[in-house]
Scaffold this motif. Sequence first.
Motif, PDB file in Angstrom:
ATOM      1  N   VAL A 156       4.719  -2.209 -10.022  1.00  0.00           N
ATOM      2  CA  VAL A 156       6.030  -1.622  -9.720  1.00  0.00           C
ATOM      3  C   VAL A 156       5.952  -0.097  -9.810  1.00  0.00           C
ATOM      4  O   VAL A 156       5.403   0.446 -10.773  1.00  0.00           O
ATOM      5  CB  VAL A 156       7.097  -2.158 -10.695  1.00  0.00           C
ATOM      6  CG1 VAL A 156       8.431  -1.443 -10.495  1.00  0.00           C
ATOM      7  CG2 VAL A 156       7.273  -3.662 -10.541  1.00  0.00           C
ATOM      8  N   ILE A 157       6.499   0.558  -8.805  1.00  0.00           N
ATOM      9  CA  ILE A 157       6.587   2.025  -8.818  1.00  0.00           C
ATOM     10  C   ILE A 157       7.977   2.406  -9.307  1.00  0.00           C
ATOM     11  O   ILE A 157       8.985   1.913  -8.809  1.00  0.00           O
ATOM     12  CB  ILE A 157       6.335   2.602  -7.413  1.00  0.00           C
ATOM     13  CG1 ILE A 157       4.890   2.293  -6.984  1.00  0.00           C
ATOM     14  CG2 ILE A 157       6.581   4.110  -7.400  1.00  0.00           C
ATOM     15  CD1 ILE A 157       4.550   2.793  -5.596  1.00  0.00           C
ATOM     16  N   GLN A 158       8.011   3.259 -10.283  1.00  0.00           N
ATOM     17  CA  GLN A 158       9.278   3.612 -10.923  1.00  0.00           C
ATOM     18  C   GLN A 158       9.807   4.915 -10.336  1.00  0.00           C
ATOM     19  O   GLN A 158       9.299   5.996 -10.641  1.00  0.00           O
ATOM     20  CB  GLN A 158       9.056   3.704 -12.441  1.00  0.00           C
ATOM     21  CG  GLN A 158      10.185   4.270 -13.281  1.00  0.00           C
ATOM     22  CD  GLN A 158      11.480   3.485 -13.242  1.00  0.00           C
ATOM     23  OE1 GLN A 158      12.073   3.314 -12.188  1.00  0.00           O
ATOM     24  NE2 GLN A 158      11.932   3.033 -14.403  1.00  0.00           N
ATOM     25  N   LEU A 159      10.854   4.815  -9.533  1.00  0.00           N
ATOM     26  CA  LEU A 159      11.529   6.017  -9.022  1.00  0.00           C
ATOM     27  C   LEU A 159      12.927   6.131  -9.618  1.00  0.00           C
ATOM     28  O   LEU A 159      13.739   6.933  -9.167  1.00  0.00           O
ATOM     29  CB  LEU A 159      11.631   5.949  -7.490  1.00  0.00           C
ATOM     30  CG  LEU A 159      10.324   5.767  -6.722  1.00  0.00           C
ATOM     31  CD1 LEU A 159      10.600   5.650  -5.228  1.00  0.00           C
ATOM     32  CD2 LEU A 159       9.388   6.938  -6.972  1.00  0.00           C
ATOM     33  N   ALA A 482       9.507  -4.918  -2.416  1.00  0.00           N
ATOM     34  CA  ALA A 482       8.765  -3.664  -2.261  1.00  0.00           C
ATOM     35  C   ALA A 482       8.194  -3.175  -3.581  1.00  0.00           C
ATOM     36  O   ALA A 482       7.327  -2.305  -3.611  1.00  0.00           O
ATOM     37  CB  ALA A 482       9.664  -2.590  -1.663  1.00  0.00           C
ATOM     38  N   LYS A 483       8.662  -3.741  -4.663  1.00  0.00           N
ATOM     39  CA  LYS A 483       8.235  -3.312  -5.998  1.00  0.00           C
ATOM     40  C   LYS A 483       8.409  -1.806  -6.193  1.00  0.00           C
ATOM     41  O   LYS A 483       7.516  -1.101  -6.659  1.00  0.00           O
ATOM     42  CB  LYS A 483       6.788  -3.728  -6.258  1.00  0.00           C
ATOM     43  CG  LYS A 483       6.644  -5.250  -6.398  1.00  0.00           C
ATOM     44  CD  LYS A 483       5.396  -5.601  -7.159  1.00  0.00           C
ATOM     45  CE  LYS A 483       5.347  -7.085  -7.489  1.00  0.00           C
ATOM     46  NZ  LYS A 483       4.138  -7.436  -8.218  1.00  0.00           N
ATOM     47  N   GLY A 517       5.209   3.183   2.668  1.00  0.00           N
ATOM     48  CA  GLY A 517       4.752   1.928   3.253  1.00  0.00           C
ATOM     49  C   GLY A 517       5.543   0.746   2.715  1.00  0.00           C
ATOM     50  O   GLY A 517       5.994  -0.125   3.477  1.00  0.00           O
ATOM     51  N   ARG A 518       5.748   0.731   1.419  1.00  0.00           N
ATOM     52  CA  ARG A 518       6.479  -0.381   0.821  1.00  0.00           C
ATOM     53  C   ARG A 518       7.930  -0.425   1.288  1.00  0.00           C
ATOM     54  O   ARG A 518       8.462  -1.491   1.601  1.00  0.00           O
ATOM     55  CB  ARG A 518       6.457  -0.250  -0.709  1.00  0.00           C
ATOM     56  CG  ARG A 518       5.096  -0.530  -1.317  1.00  0.00           C
ATOM     57  CD  ARG A 518       5.196  -0.455  -2.816  1.00  0.00           C
ATOM     58  NE  ARG A 518       3.925  -0.719  -3.471  1.00  0.00           N
ATOM     59  CZ  ARG A 518       3.817  -0.987  -4.760  1.00  0.00           C
ATOM     60  NH1 ARG A 518       4.884  -1.014  -5.521  1.00  0.00           N
ATOM     61  NH2 ARG A 518       2.635  -1.220  -5.298  1.00  0.00           N
ATOM     62  N   ILE A 519       8.552   0.743   1.334  1.00  0.00           N
ATOM     63  CA  ILE A 519       9.955   0.782   1.749  1.00  0.00           C
ATOM     64  C   ILE A 519      10.076   0.359   3.218  1.00  0.00           C
ATOM     65  O   ILE A 519      10.953  -0.418   3.586  1.00  0.00           O
ATOM     66  CB  ILE A 519      10.557   2.187   1.502  1.00  0.00           C
ATOM     67  CG1 ILE A 519      10.689   2.426  -0.014  1.00  0.00           C
ATOM     68  CG2 ILE A 519      11.916   2.329   2.185  1.00  0.00           C
ATOM     69  CD1 ILE A 519      11.217   3.790  -0.393  1.00  0.00           C
ATOM     70  N   ALA A 522       9.858  -3.371   3.376  1.00  0.00           N
ATOM     71  CA  ALA A 522      11.075  -4.019   2.875  1.00  0.00           C
ATOM     72  C   ALA A 522      12.196  -3.951   3.907  1.00  0.00           C
ATOM     73  O   ALA A 522      12.940  -4.914   4.121  1.00  0.00           O
ATOM     74  CB  ALA A 522      11.532  -3.349   1.581  1.00  0.00           C
ATOM     75  N   ILE A 523      12.276  -2.815   4.577  1.00  0.00           N
ATOM     76  CA  ILE A 523      13.327  -2.641   5.583  1.00  0.00           C
ATOM     77  C   ILE A 523      13.051  -3.531   6.799  1.00  0.00           C
ATOM     78  O   ILE A 523      13.956  -4.178   7.328  1.00  0.00           O
ATOM     79  CB  ILE A 523      13.410  -1.152   5.986  1.00  0.00           C
ATOM     80  CG1 ILE A 523      14.024  -0.355   4.832  1.00  0.00           C
ATOM     81  CG2 ILE A 523      14.222  -0.981   7.252  1.00  0.00           C
ATOM     82  CD1 ILE A 523      13.837   1.126   4.976  1.00  0.00           C
ATOM     83  N   ASP A 524      11.783  -3.591   7.183  1.00  0.00           N
ATOM     84  CA  ASP A 524      11.434  -4.443   8.330  1.00  0.00           C
ATOM     85  C   ASP A 524      11.753  -5.899   8.021  1.00  0.00           C
ATOM     86  O   ASP A 524      12.331  -6.613   8.841  1.00  0.00           O
ATOM     87  CB  ASP A 524       9.947  -4.292   8.664  1.00  0.00           C
ATOM     88  CG  ASP A 524       9.650  -2.941   9.303  1.00  0.00           C
ATOM     89  OD1 ASP A 524      10.632  -2.255   9.683  1.00  0.00           O
ATOM     90  OD2 ASP A 524       8.476  -2.568   9.416  1.00  0.00           O
TER      91      ASP A 524
END
Lengths: 529, 529
Positions: A156-159, A482-483, A517-519, A522-524
């Motif tokens: 998980v990437i923490q934003l 997307a984590k 890339g992850r976002i 997720a959107i796709d």
Amino acid sequence: MSPSPSLSRIPFGAGGDDREVHDDTSSSRSDLGAGGGTAMRLVVPLQGVVQGRGGLVLGSVIPCALFYFFQLYLRRKKPSSSPPTSPSPSSGDLPSLSVIPRTTSRSFFSPRSGSLPAPVSSHTAAANKSDACRLSAGHRRFVDDPYHPTSNPDGVIQLGLGNNQLSLDLVRDWLERNVNASLLKGRNEDMGLGGRETYLQYDGLMDLKIAVADFMGQVLQGSVSFSPSQMVLTAGAASAIETLCFCLADPGHAILVPSPYDSEARAHIYWLDPLNINIRDDIKNVITNVFKGLAKERRTNFKKLKVTKLIPMYHGKEIGKNIHLIFDELLVGSVHEENNTCMNIAKILDAEDFDKSRVHMIYRLSEDISLPHIHVGVIYSLNDSILASAAKFTRFSSISVLSQRVLVTMLSDKRFISEFLHLSRARLINMHRLFARGFKGLNIDCVNGDGGFRCWVDLSKFLRSYSEKGELEMWEKLLDSAKVNTTPGSSCRCIEPGWFRLCFAALSENDIDVVMGRIRRAIDEGHKI
Amino acid sequence: MSPSPSLSRIPFGAGGDDREVHDDTSSSRSDLGAGGGTAMRLVVPLQGVVQGRGGLVLGSVIPCALFYFFQLYLRRKKPSSSPPTSPSPSSGDLPSLSVIPRTTSRSFFSPRSGSLPAPVSSHTAAANKSDACRLSAGHRRFVDDPYHPTSNPDGVIQLGLGNNQLSLDLVRDWLERNVNASLLKGRNEDMGLGGRETYLQYDGLMDLKIAVADFMGQVLQGSVSFSPSQMVLTAGAASAIETLCFCLADPGHAILVPSPYDSEARAHIYWLDPLNINIRDDIKNVITNVFKGLAKERRTNFKKLKVTKLIPMYHGKEIGKNIHLIFDELLVGSVHEENNTCMNIAKILDAEDFDKSRVHMIYRLSEDISLPHIHVGVIYSLNDSILASAAKFTRFSSISVLSQRVLVTMLSDKRFISEFLHLSRARLINMHRLFARGFKGLNIDCVNGDGGFRCWVDLSKFLRSYSEKGELEMWEKLLDSAKVNTTPGSSCRCIEPGWFRLCFAALSENDIDVVMGRIRRAIDEGHKI
């Protein structure tokens, strides 16, 4: 929507009361509409009385809109000394509650939750009700499964946090070279550890105040000078805010906070039951209307106003004599763009004809020097009475002398500080550019937030429903598939659904492509639904 | 007087409310008589309602007895949201006010005190009224003119504090060797300074909790083991007490505190408006009577009890189900005599048939390891609900990660800790013996206090009048002519005039003769008057 030029693109407005953000914000939002405007956007669906910490008595025991009318009834009856004991959560009525795992940092270590044989206070009941915090839930996921480019590339990437780790190496290097000296070669034989200097002086060593005043002046590039004697130091900015509000406000007073605001700041003032105002509105109108509204609710005692730096400075002169201004200059040293709004405090302090005893400032020193967990906050005020009492209350929140000694040495190291500020800003600017460029590639709007560590992105066009529910679904999808953990705008009381706040200062440059890339994926995926 | 065997020689009892200690305690004392007994000695001349910090609203704006009836009137009217604005002090009515210089640590740096153009909260008014604190006045004299055997042999000797400097050298040496390693060679790349581990975890690092639990077990010599997961760490014991009380008590609840107690502890709970009970009384009777008394005053909501370790353990089983026990084990590691009362918490925790969710403990870790200014307090509780909410409230009082890292390493250094505890106790015992012998030479009774750093001396036979006024005159004389700052018993709510509390752990052995010489001269002078 007619955005004002200087504040354009920032998602304004007041959402529902945060405590019921999962439950009934759709109703409070429907009262509002989603757009901004010049009319007042005061939303006070559930605000309780401000009682310092005691505000929880009425303000926080009520978990959902079902209790709105119950509270109205109670308030008519006057704040009672025995609040209703917390009702059992009726999860059947709250469709989105299941979305948010009810975990806390506490239960992480102490998972037991038996029945309570002994009575606890309403504060405890309220605090334990407020567990469903996105901030915690997302952070938990990150702590359990943290992203690492090589060792855990699927983590998980923490934003969702608000800390700047871009310049940790500078601080670390400095500490490595100087920590021993700062602690052990102090001017006192006993390192100030047991000495007379620190005893009974809970509001910070004079040495540190002098160093902090210098540093603040440096951060504001000499536009204003600060006096060490107008300063009270506390263990963290949360405490600074709370202590100052406690010194300013009595039960029955109101604290107004423009939204959207930092969801952490929200937690800081959460216990104070702030009123929410839309920063796009004309502040004079807002205050007039607040007075009217409060008078209607028999809250005639209103005299406090907490505003952050985004309120145009000239308003300060226009508002009533009984109103205090608190400037929340949390991250002024980390601003990486031309943002003159941060200089409000300087302008106010320079104005000849302004009653300065009503101007106060909070500064989160530890964030600006990349040492967030050293927990040093600053109350700066020109009101000696407030200062004197705040100093006394720091008994409950005093800074470790170890931190104080280290900070005195670090802030006095002019060469390091100057280099640090220069590099830190350059790195923030660079990361922000890369981050914004990444979102541009995704055709997503990305605007700068008020702090230097974060920006806001508009994902509204990808929502299944243009509502807070849709926003929370998106938040969940970003976290689950997307984590990527983000802060949904609703938890900052943003009234326009679909905005997410992202912190880019805890990433490295290489991570940005991973995030994008992850976002994108997720959107796709979302489009396929 | 019929002293009970285990508690003999300690000056018991409840003085007047501390806020009017200079003004009208003679009247409140005359209501009481000076002796102990088994009847209830509840003194509540000015107690306000307990409202968390909000208790100040009513409880602290009243500076002298003139306002006693005014407050009674107000209380009948129910806690109002708009307390009387602070009246101007009528110093003419208060003969002993002039004795106490009205200085604060704050005004030391910011001597201006103009009129207040903007309204402030009642908390501020109250806090600024309470300046006449002996603790501050005496300490100021010491700070301005500190005794040093060679460079300032005529300076003020400070016996009024509560810190142990006898083992500072041990801590200093350890820090010199280990501070860099503890900060820089942590298991995290980023020293835990910016890392995920500390974020959102305001109640202390798990590593530190584990180390503290171990240390507490070691201090209690293995008689009880503590679980790290039942622990919340705060920035200092003051905050631990306040946070715990806030989690336990609601407006209208009472907190009972046996007297005499630490004048610092008094300041900690001052804002909570504690009720004062005589620890010599039978606790069951006291509680029955308190319930009766509160019922009379319509304070029917009473359910909280704060007791310190001197309450015999078995009472815990007898008191009502609605009452919480807080054990204030501030200095358990520094006790230098056989004092089994400190083990109460251990006995309670071992008892099978006691409702453990009503037992809580405060521990002042930083005092026990000679690092008072590192500000680390511990809330230990078996009530998960209380723990969870206390953890959340530590947002306002979290410990610097620097301190946490250093403490983790220090407390995990078993060899150092074991040596430190051994040496520290030996030094305390030695100093106490020398100190007591010195007073024996003056023919003055010297008895051990409840902490390891202090003792109580009985100077009543030297008072010009056997009253608090006489005691304060003596205190002033000791400070002015003998240049020895002490803590008069009245500021610890001791009902027997003439007792003074002295801290011997900030002296060196050679200073003891100087202290004794000075006190002898002051007393001899007194005889001449």
